[in-house]
Write an enzyme that holds these catalytic residues in place. Sequence first.
Site, short mmCIF file in Angstrom:
data_model
loop_
_atom_site.label_atom_id
_atom_site.label_comp_id
_atom_site.label_asym_id
_atom_site.label_seq_id
_atom_site.Cartn_x
_atom_site.Cartn_y
_atom_site.Cartn_z
N GLY A 174 20.02 -12.41 1.03
CA GLY A 174 20.10 -13.32 1.55
C GLY A 174 19.58 -12.59 3.58
O GLY A 174 19.60 -13.18 4.61
N HIS A 249 -4.14 -8.89 -4.66
CA HIS A 249 -3.62 -9.74 -5.58
C HIS A 249 -2.87 -10.54 -4.76
O HIS A 249 -2.79 -10.86 -3.81
CB HIS A 249 -2.98 -9.29 -6.42
CG HIS A 249 -2.06 -8.49 -5.92
ND1 HIS A 249 -1.96 -7.01 -5.92
CD2 HIS A 249 -0.62 -8.83 -6.10
CE1 HIS A 249 -0.40 -6.56 -6.09
NE2 HIS A 249 0.35 -7.68 -5.51
N ARG A 327 0.14 -1.86 6.59
CA ARG A 327 -0.13 -1.35 5.14
C ARG A 327 -0.88 -1.89 4.23
O ARG A 327 -0.79 -2.73 3.94
CB ARG A 327 1.62 -0.47 4.83
CG ARG A 327 1.76 0.32 3.73
CD ARG A 327 1.78 -0.24 2.42
NE ARG A 327 2.28 -0.11 0.86
CZ ARG A 327 2.70 -0.59 0.18
NH1 ARG A 327 2.30 -1.86 0.01
NH2 ARG A 327 2.87 0.15 -0.59
N ASP A 329 -1.67 -2.40 0.91
CA ASP A 329 -1.36 -2.73 -0.99
C ASP A 329 -2.23 -2.82 -1.34
O ASP A 329 -3.34 -3.08 -1.81
CB ASP A 329 -0.12 -3.50 -0.82
CG ASP A 329 0.54 -4.24 -2.20
OD1 ASP A 329 0.94 -2.51 -2.15
OD2 ASP A 329 -0.33 -4.19 -2.68
N GLU A 358 -2.15 2.15 0.70
CA GLU A 358 -1.24 2.70 -0.53
C GLU A 358 -1.75 3.16 -1.52
O GLU A 358 -1.90 2.80 -2.36
CB GLU A 358 -0.04 1.14 -1.14
CG GLU A 358 0.70 1.79 -2.45
CD GLU A 358 0.78 1.06 -3.30
OE1 GLU A 358 1.77 1.06 -3.72
OE2 GLU A 358 0.41 -0.04 -3.53
N ASP A 425 9.25 1.58 -4.73
CA ASP A 425 8.00 1.83 -5.11
C ASP A 425 9.32 2.92 -5.89
O ASP A 425 8.65 3.08 -7.02
CB ASP A 425 6.53 1.45 -5.08
CG ASP A 425 6.70 0.48 -5.14
OD1 ASP A 425 7.25 -0.76 -5.51
OD2 ASP A 425 5.37 0.10 -4.71
#
Length: 553
Positions: A174, A249, A327, A329, A358, A425
Amino acid sequence: MNKHALFHKSDSLYSFALTPDTVELRLRTAMGDVRSVKLIYGKKHEFCMRQSVTDMQYAASDKLYDYFTIRIKLKDKRLAYIFLIEGNDGQKYYFSEDGATQSYDFSTAFYNFFQLAYVNENDVFPRVDWMSRAVVYQIFTDRFFRGKSDCGEGDNSYINLEWGQKPTPKSFAGGNLWGVTQKLDYLCDLGVNTLYFTPIFTSRSNHKYDISDYFNVDEHFGGNEAFKKLMTECKQKGVRVILDAVFNHCSEDLKEFRDVKKKGGQSPYRDWFIINGDKPTKRPLNYEVFAECEYMPKWNTANPEVQEYLCRVGEYWINEYGIDGWRLDVSDEVSHEFWRKFRRRVKALGKDIVLIGENWHDSRSYLRGDQFDSIMNYAFTKAMLDYFAYGTLDAQGLCDKLNELMMRNVTQVNFMMLNLIDCHDTHRFYTQCGCNAGKLLNALAIELFMPGASMIYYGTEVPTEGGYDPDNRRCFDWSNDGAFAQKVKQLVKYKKLRALTEGDVTFVCCDGLFIVERSSTGQKVTLAVNNTDKAIFARGITVAANDYKIIVE
């Protein structure tokens, strides 16, 4: 002399312009093999007749090589040069495009000198200067803080994780953008001046890396209204904002992909994705995806229509909300052609808008001034783990590794790197170091002394434990007493020093101490780190076990 180790290449990492009238040259030699290097240089069209000579300076060493560097202020934008190298054995060699030779014929130098043929101003890689001053705080929005909107409580029906419990891949705690706005004073007090958010756009997941609507903030996070409020507050407080661009993607819920699933080859979006067949199917999987995630179809970034769509996304959040960068991805799986186009479009809106890839590996093909400004410096992350967590590097080994990393890229890129010790990550660095707060603070100190931006993953200042995803995405513990955060705050203050934002960097190992020196005009700052269980006295500095010391001169 080991002539096989000698290396230089024109118009490369070893020869580049810092500004339209200043160039930096580097020469690689075998470690410990060379006594001195002289640069013989002159105007390109006069070099055969007239040359100047100056000494190059030893700059760094890694496990195999020494590096000599020099910066030259140009009187003419066309530079010709060769090197005169004296080995420790007393032998001297000229080094040109013909390699190492004991003599050199200046009358025919136009055949084989090194050159910067002409320094064109639009070929100079510009720096985004604010990156070298940036203290970046990465926020995984769902786990940072659950705030209230201006209208009170929003929809909480989706929340299935009690705050503070360990998350699962499907957990929703939340946290929202209202919460970030309400904690902005806390972040500023910590010393943060830049926020980097993992994706905030419409998505059915908690991590939002499967985006179904790139033009709207997810309602779980408060929607566009919450983001607008946050941006207004950030602008007032001088805090920059970087968003996550997921352009490799998307989500299978994206309306264009749903149209292809329905209409197949009749869909105008058929070639927006990489599909082996008429319609996308999961059994068997006949379309390209991120990793093995069948719910994340891969964009066909070679398609001009896709390029245009994603460029408009990049422009929209800059134009409408004033974000300061992206940034990027999974950036190394997206076509170079697209990134070149994306850079042109974004930089047209502001040259100080930063683009951070990245890329986990050596990325010089992306860092030539035509695609990214920098990358997330995961190679630095690994060096920190090897030194503090795994014990595979000692102080000398860390010096060697960081010198190697500095020589991977041009100087401008080094001063824009996004340095980090952990993120969403990776495992939490604190956990990797056996929950040793001293090691965590030492690693943060080294990160802050690196050229470029320093990134703190949310909760590091508490500090927060966590293994691999999703354990590394735990809720922020706001009940913590803040004692460690005060230590981080005191450390972050050094980032404002001129030497740490502009200064050259030197890594030194002395009697087991790892030392970083940053020097700028009129200021020198030294960091000495002791990663052992005993106090060390070296170079006039005593550092307690598992501690650091900073000296400002």
